[in-house]
Design a protein around this motif. Structure first.
Motif, PDB file in Angstrom:
ATOM      1  N   ALA A   1       4.035  -5.863   7.589  1.00  0.00           N
ATOM      2  CA  ALA A   1       3.076  -6.774   6.957  1.00  0.00           C
ATOM      3  C   ALA A   1       1.755  -6.790   7.721  1.00  0.00           C
ATOM      4  O   ALA A   1       0.675  -6.866   7.118  1.00  0.00           O
ATOM      5  CB  ALA A   1       3.657  -8.181   6.879  1.00  0.00           C
ATOM      6  N   ILE A   2       1.833  -6.732   9.046  1.00  0.00           N
ATOM      7  CA  ILE A   2       0.615  -6.700   9.872  1.00  0.00           C
ATOM      8  C   ILE A   2      -0.195  -5.443   9.571  1.00  0.00           C
ATOM      9  O   ILE A   2      -1.409  -5.493   9.348  1.00  0.00           O
ATOM     10  CB  ILE A   2       0.981  -6.757  11.371  1.00  0.00           C
ATOM     11  N   ILE A   3       0.484  -4.309   9.544  1.00  0.00           N
ATOM     12  CA  ILE A   3      -0.200  -3.028   9.340  1.00  0.00           C
ATOM     13  C   ILE A   3      -0.773  -2.916   7.929  1.00  0.00           C
ATOM     14  O   ILE A   3      -1.861  -2.373   7.723  1.00  0.00           O
ATOM     15  CB  ILE A   3       0.767  -1.863   9.617  1.00  0.00           C
ATOM     16  N   SER A   4      -0.059  -3.470   6.950  1.00  0.00           N
ATOM     17  CA  SER A   4      -0.460  -3.321   5.544  1.00  0.00           C
ATOM     18  C   SER A   4      -1.408  -4.407   5.057  1.00  0.00           C
ATOM     19  O   SER A   4      -1.984  -4.273   3.972  1.00  0.00           O
ATOM     20  CB  SER A   4       0.790  -3.319   4.648  1.00  0.00           C
ATOM     21  N   SER A   5      -1.581  -5.468   5.835  1.00  0.00           N
ATOM     22  CA  SER A   5      -2.388  -6.606   5.386  1.00  0.00           C
ATOM     23  C   SER A   5      -3.827  -6.204   5.075  1.00  0.00           C
ATOM     24  O   SER A   5      -4.474  -5.489   5.848  1.00  0.00           O
ATOM     25  CB  SER A   5      -2.384  -7.712   6.452  1.00  0.00           C
TER      26      SER A   5
ATOM     27  N   PRO B   1      -8.646  -6.636  10.004  1.00  0.00           N
ATOM     28  CA  PRO B   1      -9.612  -5.544  10.154  1.00  0.00           C
ATOM     29  C   PRO B   1      -8.947  -4.256  10.648  1.00  0.00           C
ATOM     30  O   PRO B   1      -7.954  -4.292  11.379  1.00  0.00           O
ATOM     31  CB  PRO B   1     -10.599  -6.085  11.194  1.00  0.00           C
ATOM     32  N   LEU B   2      -9.530  -3.122  10.256  1.00  0.00           N
ATOM     33  CA  LEU B   2      -8.980  -1.822  10.657  1.00  0.00           C
ATOM     34  C   LEU B   2      -8.977  -1.656  12.172  1.00  0.00           C
ATOM     35  O   LEU B   2      -8.072  -1.037  12.736  1.00  0.00           O
ATOM     36  CB  LEU B   2      -9.789  -0.695  10.010  1.00  0.00           C
TER      37      LEU B   2
ATOM     38  N   TRP C   1       0.786   5.488   8.499  1.00  0.00           N
ATOM     39  CA  TRP C   1       0.179   6.649   7.876  1.00  0.00           C
ATOM     40  C   TRP C   1      -0.837   6.238   6.808  1.00  0.00           C
ATOM     41  O   TRP C   1      -1.937   6.782   6.726  1.00  0.00           O
ATOM     42  CB  TRP C   1       1.279   7.519   7.260  1.00  0.00           C
ATOM     43  N   LYS C   2      -0.483   5.255   6.008  1.00  0.00           N
ATOM     44  CA  LYS C   2      -1.336   4.837   4.896  1.00  0.00           C
ATOM     45  C   LYS C   2      -2.668   4.256   5.349  1.00  0.00           C
ATOM     46  O   LYS C   2      -3.663   4.353   4.628  1.00  0.00           O
ATOM     47  CB  LYS C   2      -0.593   3.831   4.018  1.00  0.00           C
ATOM     48  N   VAL C   3      -2.696   3.634   6.524  1.00  0.00           N
ATOM     49  CA  VAL C   3      -3.942   3.000   6.978  1.00  0.00           C
ATOM     50  C   VAL C   3      -4.698   3.864   7.986  1.00  0.00           C
ATOM     51  O   VAL C   3      -5.746   3.458   8.492  1.00  0.00           O
ATOM     52  CB  VAL C   3      -3.670   1.612   7.602  1.00  0.00           C
ATOM     53  N   SER C   4      -4.186   5.048   8.278  1.00  0.00           N
ATOM     54  CA  SER C   4      -4.815   5.917   9.287  1.00  0.00           C
ATOM     55  C   SER C   4      -5.901   6.797   8.672  1.00  0.00           C
ATOM     56  O   SER C   4      -5.819   7.197   7.510  1.00  0.00           O
ATOM     57  CB  SER C   4      -3.761   6.817   9.944  1.00  0.00           C
ATOM     58  N   ASP C   5      -6.913   7.101   9.490  1.00  0.00           N
ATOM     59  CA  ASP C   5      -7.914   8.067   9.058  1.00  0.00           C
ATOM     60  C   ASP C   5      -7.406   9.471   9.395  1.00  0.00           C
ATOM     61  O   ASP C   5      -6.311   9.641   9.935  1.00  0.00           O
ATOM     62  CB  ASP C   5      -9.263   7.785   9.730  1.00  0.00           C
ATOM     63  N   MET C   6      -8.207  10.478   9.075  1.00  0.00           N
ATOM     64  CA  MET C   6      -7.760  11.864   9.252  1.00  0.00           C
ATOM     65  C   MET C   6      -7.349  12.206  10.687  1.00  0.00           C
ATOM     66  O   MET C   6      -6.260  12.724  10.923  1.00  0.00           O
ATOM     67  CB  MET C   6      -8.868  12.820   8.789  1.00  0.00           C
ATOM     68  N   PRO C   7      -8.187  11.901  11.700  1.00  0.00           N
ATOM     69  CA  PRO C   7      -7.796  12.254  13.066  1.00  0.00           C
ATOM     70  C   PRO C   7      -6.489  11.576  13.503  1.00  0.00           C
ATOM     71  O   PRO C   7      -5.666  12.197  14.182  1.00  0.00           O
ATOM     72  CB  PRO C   7      -8.983  11.768  13.912  1.00  0.00           C
ATOM     73  N   TYR C   8      -6.308  10.330  13.087  1.00  0.00           N
ATOM     74  CA  TYR C   8      -5.089   9.630  13.519  1.00  0.00           C
ATOM     75  C   TYR C   8      -3.871  10.154  12.778  1.00  0.00           C
ATOM     76  O   TYR C   8      -2.775  10.222  13.339  1.00  0.00           O
ATOM     77  CB  TYR C   8      -5.235   8.122  13.305  1.00  0.00           C
TER      78      TYR C   8
END
Length: 345
Positions: free
Chosen positions: A221-225, A229-230, A261-268
């Motif tokens: 829930a924390i990661i998907s909220s 903020p990112l 994975w869903k909230v990560s940008d390309m490098p991450y």
């Protein structure tokens, strides 16, 4: 409306809200009646702000704590609280419930607290008041004690009991997990008390939550909220660096990897990908790990990394476009609402 079916079912309470001993007695009996309570729950959903205020003042005000502990009437109270029509009603309800929040949390009535949180989220109001009620109910009196907020809610324990308990033996409580997930949705910076508490914990302790059925729901829930903020989420993701392969092979941890994975940008994403590839045998040996590998398209990355990167860029671009469209379409609606309100005035 006066004379409506609802008015008749409430014994003309809408058309004649003055005190009526016969009607008041009948409606009070309904509150803790196994059939009548279902009717009143629906009434709370349909009631106008004025009618809800009348019902609250006439039949609930001063009795919320007692009714909340009753095995039947507590559901009517939950419907009342979750259908507060405006900020004033909501804050009045929070103020009356506040002295009983601890009892509700620890005596199997946390649904009443959740109902208040639902209204805080829906009305975008009352965040400070509901958090103060939670602090009071959990026995948190000093600012320094707030660092344990996430633990007290996850295990539904008062502060004094928690500090003397054996942490490794504490069971997660599903209702506590649900309350944390609701607090994370509070408007503005309402999520900050939970996140401050999260970062005050030892990283290894929070990592262990990822492999628990209830604890993992909190982390996910924390990661998907959408409210966090990112930059804050990145700090959470960094805590799991070099642990993504171990999480991927766990039934509950694999969902955490998917959320990251869903909230990560390309490098991450490439950082996570490299971790999975470095321990590919371990991950592929697990049914949960294989699902993670498929979701991340590891095989495509190994064969054609450039093609994988191009696909990810297209997906991210598409997400941004949809977000821009959604934001632009919602803004005019808000403006038109304001205009309509002004015209009514």
């Amino acid at each position: 409306q006066p004379g409506s079916l609802l008015d008749k079912c409430l014994l003309n309470l809408v058309s004649d809200p003055t005190e009526n001993a016969r009607r008041d007695s009948a409606l009070k009996l309904m509150i803790d009646d196994i059939v009548g309570s279902h009717f009143l729950q629906k009434v709370m959903e349909l009631a106008s702000p004025k009618l809800l205020q009348t019902l609250f003042e006439r039949y609930f005000c001063g009795r919320l704590s007692v009714l909340s502990m009753h095995p039947i009437s507590n559901f009517v109270v939950q419907s009342l609280l979750s259908n507060a029509k405006n900020e004033r009603q909501l804050k009045t309800m929070i103020a009356e419930i506040q002295p009983s929040v601890g009892t509700l949390l620890f005596k199997q009535r946390p649904g009443v607290v959740r109902a208040l949180l639902d209204s805080c989220i829906r009305l975008r109001a009352g965040s400070v008041e509901i958090m103060n009620a939670l602090y009071s109910g959990l026995g948190i009196s000093a600012l320094d004690e707030r660092k344990e907020l996430i633990n007290l809610l996850a295990f539904l324990m008062p502060y004094k009991e928690f500090v003397n308990a054996d942490y490794d033996q504490l069971p997660f409580r599903i209702q506590g997990s649900l309350i944390i997930q609701l607090v994370l949705q509070l408007p503005g910076d309402g999520h900050e008390p939970i996140m401050n508490s999260f970062f005050a914990q030892a990283p290894d302790r929070m990592y262990s939550w990822c492999k628990d059925p209830s604890g993992s729901r909190i982390i996910e829930a924390i990661i998907s909220s959408e409210h966090i903020p990112l930059a804050t989420k990145r700090k959470v993701l960094d805590q799991y660096s070099n642990k993504y392969a171990d999480l991927a092979v766990n039934k509950y941890g694999s969902h955490i990897v998917d959320a990251c994975w869903k909230v990560s940008d390309m490098p991450y994403k490439e950082k996570i990908m490299i971790e999975l590839i470095q321990r590919e045998m371990l991950v592929q040996d697990s049914p949960f790990g294989r699902i993670v590998m498929r979701n991340c398209r590891v095989e495509q990355y190994k064969r054609r990394a450039d093609e994988w990167r191009e696909r990810e860029r297209s997906l991210q671009k598409g997400k941004r476009m949809f977000k821009d469209i959604f934001d632009s379409s919602s803004t005019p609606n808000k403006r038109s609402d304001k205009k309509s309100k002004k015209s009514k005035k």
